[in-house]
Design a protein around this motif. Structure first.
Motif, short mmCIF file in Angstrom:
data_model
loop_
_atom_site.label_atom_id
_atom_site.label_comp_id
_atom_site.label_asym_id
_atom_site.label_seq_id
_atom_site.Cartn_x
_atom_site.Cartn_y
_atom_site.Cartn_z
N MET A 67 0.51 -2.14 -8.10
CA MET A 67 0.78 -1.13 -9.12
C MET A 67 2.26 -1.19 -9.49
O MET A 67 3.12 -1.00 -8.63
CB MET A 67 0.39 0.27 -8.61
N ASP A 78 5.90 -0.48 -10.53
CA ASP A 78 6.84 0.61 -10.24
C ASP A 78 6.44 1.42 -9.02
O ASP A 78 7.13 2.39 -8.69
CB ASP A 78 7.02 1.55 -11.44
N TRP A 79 5.36 1.07 -8.37
CA TRP A 79 4.91 1.83 -7.21
C TRP A 79 4.87 0.98 -5.94
O TRP A 79 5.48 1.34 -4.94
CB TRP A 79 3.53 2.45 -7.46
N THR A 80 4.13 -0.12 -5.94
CA THR A 80 3.91 -0.86 -4.69
C THR A 80 5.04 -1.85 -4.41
O THR A 80 4.83 -3.05 -4.24
CB THR A 80 2.55 -1.56 -4.68
N ASP A 81 6.26 -1.30 -4.34
CA ASP A 81 7.40 -2.12 -3.95
C ASP A 81 7.43 -2.25 -2.44
O ASP A 81 6.55 -1.77 -1.73
CB ASP A 81 8.71 -1.54 -4.51
N CYS A 118 7.28 1.01 -0.37
CA CYS A 118 5.93 1.57 -0.41
C CYS A 118 5.02 0.83 0.57
O CYS A 118 4.26 1.44 1.33
CB CYS A 118 5.37 1.49 -1.82
N GLU A 175 3.92 -5.52 -6.38
CA GLU A 175 3.84 -5.30 -7.81
C GLU A 175 3.64 -6.66 -8.49
O GLU A 175 3.97 -7.70 -7.90
CB GLU A 175 5.14 -4.68 -8.34
N ARG A 226 -4.70 4.21 -7.30
CA ARG A 226 -3.95 5.47 -7.33
C ARG A 226 -4.31 6.45 -6.24
O ARG A 226 -3.47 7.21 -5.77
CB ARG A 226 -4.07 6.09 -8.72
N TYR A 229 -2.23 5.72 -3.35
CA TYR A 229 -0.82 6.07 -3.54
C TYR A 229 -0.60 7.57 -3.48
O TYR A 229 0.30 8.05 -2.80
CB TYR A 229 -0.32 5.52 -4.88
N HIS A 230 -1.43 8.33 -4.18
CA HIS A 230 -1.23 9.78 -4.25
C HIS A 230 -1.74 10.52 -3.02
O HIS A 230 -1.25 11.60 -2.70
CB HIS A 230 -1.91 10.34 -5.51
N ARG A 286 10.07 8.64 -2.19
CA ARG A 286 9.22 8.88 -3.38
C ARG A 286 7.80 8.39 -3.14
O ARG A 286 6.85 8.89 -3.76
CB ARG A 286 9.83 8.21 -4.61
N HIS A 287 7.65 7.42 -2.25
CA HIS A 287 6.32 6.90 -1.94
C HIS A 287 5.59 7.76 -0.91
O HIS A 287 4.39 7.56 -0.68
CB HIS A 287 6.42 5.48 -1.42
#
Length: 341
Positions: free
Chosen positions: A20, A22-25, A28, A44, A237, A240-241, A289-290
Motif C-alpha cells: 500500500m 505511503d503506508w507499507t514502508d 510499518c 510499497e 486496509r 493497516y487500520h 503513525r503506523h
C-alpha cells in the motif's frame, strides 16, 4: 529485534499484508512483524525506472526483522524489470512481485499497473524476463479485468499466460478496475467483488498458487478462504487500520504456532526500534503513525491515537510518549483479545 524468519515463502503467503503506497514502508513492516512472525509482508510499489534509471537504491532498504518480505515492482519494460528484480533479490527480498492491479492515473500514464490487464502478452514477457534474472519467486498481483473486459474470459487467459511465463503465485484482487471515471479509492470499493470467479480459477489452475484479495475484513474471513482451498489470502486496509485484529492471533490460528501477542506487548516491542530510528535522525511519527489502530475497539483507543497523532510530530518526541499513550488504554483480558482477533 533480530528475526531469522526467512522461511518458505509459500507457507508465509497463507496471510499477506498488501502493498500500500505511503503506508507499507519499512517502519510499518517492522511493526507488523512484531504482531506476526509468519505473515508475508510487502513493500510499497517501487517502479523499475526509479531503481534502474533513477538509482533510488534507498527504496530497497529494509530491516532484517521484516523477513519474509516481498518487493513489489511497477513497470512494463521486460529488460528494465529484470534488472530491477535482480537489484531487489540482491538487496535480500524473498519474493519479487509485479503490480498489474493499481488503477491510478499516474500509474496508467507510466504504462503499468491495472492497464496491463489489456496487454497480457507483455505481462508474460515481463514475468519471463524477471524469472530469468532471479532465483527467488516471481509473483503477480492483478485484477479480474478492467473496464468493459469480460472477467470470465480475461482472467483464465491471463492466469494461463502467467503460469507459462514462470510466475509461481498470482494474487487476484477480486474486482475489476475502472481506468476512467473512478478514483483509486473508489476502485477499491465500487466495482463489485467476485470471489466466486476467483474460486473457480483456483479449481481450474490447480498447479498455480492463487491467493485472493479484496473485501477481506477479518481473520475469520482469512481462515474461510484458506478452507476453500486458496493458497493464501492478502489483506490490505483492514490489516493497516486494525492490525491486531488481523495479525495478532494469526501465527497461532493460521500457522499452528503457540504464540499470541497482546497489543501492549506489541507496542513495547517497538520501543528498541523507535530508539534506533531516532538515533539515526528519524522522527517518532514516522513509526507511530503506523501504530494508531493497534487498540481499535478498546476503551482508551481514541486517547491513544490522539496522544500519538498530536505529540509524535513535536521536536524531541520519543519513546516516553508511547508509554504515556499506553497508560490511556484500559486493561484488557488477554483471552478477550484472542477472541477479538
Amino acid at each position: 529485534m533480530k528475526n531469522e524468519n526467512k522461511s518458505n515463502i509459500g507457507a508465509a503467503s497463507r496471510l499477506a499484508v498488501a502493498p500500500m503506497m505511503d503506508w507499507t514502508d519499512s517502519a510499518c513492516r517492522v511493526f507488523h512483524r512484531v504482531l506476526s512472525r509468519r505473515a508475508l509482508l510487502y513493500s510499497e510499489m517501487v517502479t523499475s525506472a526509479a531503481l534502474v534509471r533513477g538509482g533510488a537504491v534507498h527504496l530497497l532498504r529494509h530491516d532484517p526483522s521484516e523477513h519474509p518480505v516481498a518487493l513489489q515492482l511497477g513497470g512494463s519494460d521486460p529488460a528494465e524489470l529484470a534488472q530491477a528484480a535482480r537489484m531487489g533479490a540482491e538487496a535480500g527480498f524473498d519474493e519479487i512481485n509485479l503490480n498489474v492491479g493499481c488503477p491510478s492515473d499516474r500509474v496508467q500514464s507510466g504504462c503499468f499497473g491495472a492497464v496491463l490487464m489489456t496487454r497480457p502478452e507483455l505481462v508474460a514477457d515481463c514475468v519471463a524476463a524477471m524469472r530469468g534474472a532471479v532465483s527467488v519467486p516471481v509473483t503477480v498481483k492483478c485484477r479480474i479485468g478492467v473496464d468493459d473486459q469480460d472477467p470470465e474470459a480475461v482472467l483464465p487467459d491471463f492466469l494461463s499466460r502467467m503460469r507459462a511465463a514462470g510466475a509461481s503465485h498470482v494474487i487476484v484482487h477480486a474486482r475489476k478496475a475502472w481506468l476512467q471515471g473512478l478514483s483509486p479509492k473508489a476502485n477499491r470499493e465500487v466495482p463489485p467483488l467476485d470471489h466466486d470467479l476467483v474460486r473457480r480459477m483456483r479449481l481450474e489452475f490447480p498447479d498455480l498458487a492463487i491467493s485472493i484479495n479484496g473485501g477481506v475484513e477479518s481473520l475469520d474471513a482469512v481462515a474461510g478462504f484458506l478452507a476453500d482451498g486458496f493458497d493464501g489470502v492478502m489483506v490490505g486496509r483492514a490489516a493497516y487500520h486494525r492490525p491486531f485484529d488481523i495479525l495478532g492471533a494469526a501465527d497461532a490460528r493460521l500457522y499452528g504456532e503457540d504464540r499470541v501477542i497482546t497489543p501492549e506487548a506489541a507496542a513495547r516491542a517497538m520501543l528498541p526500534y523507535i530508539e534506533r530510528h531516532l538515533a539515526e535522525g528519524g522522527r517518532l511519527h514516522q513509526v507511530t503513525r503506523h501504530m494508531l489502530g493497534l487498540f481499535a475497539g478498546r476503551p482508551g483507543a481514541r486517547r491513544w491515537r490522539q496522544l500519538l497523532s498530536e505529540g509524535a510530530t513535536r521536536p524531541g518526541a520519543g519513546p516516553e510518549l508511547v508509554e504515556r499513550a499506553l497508560a490511556q488504554v484500559a486493561p484488557a483480558d488477554p483471552a478477550a483479545e484472542v477472541r477479538r482477533a
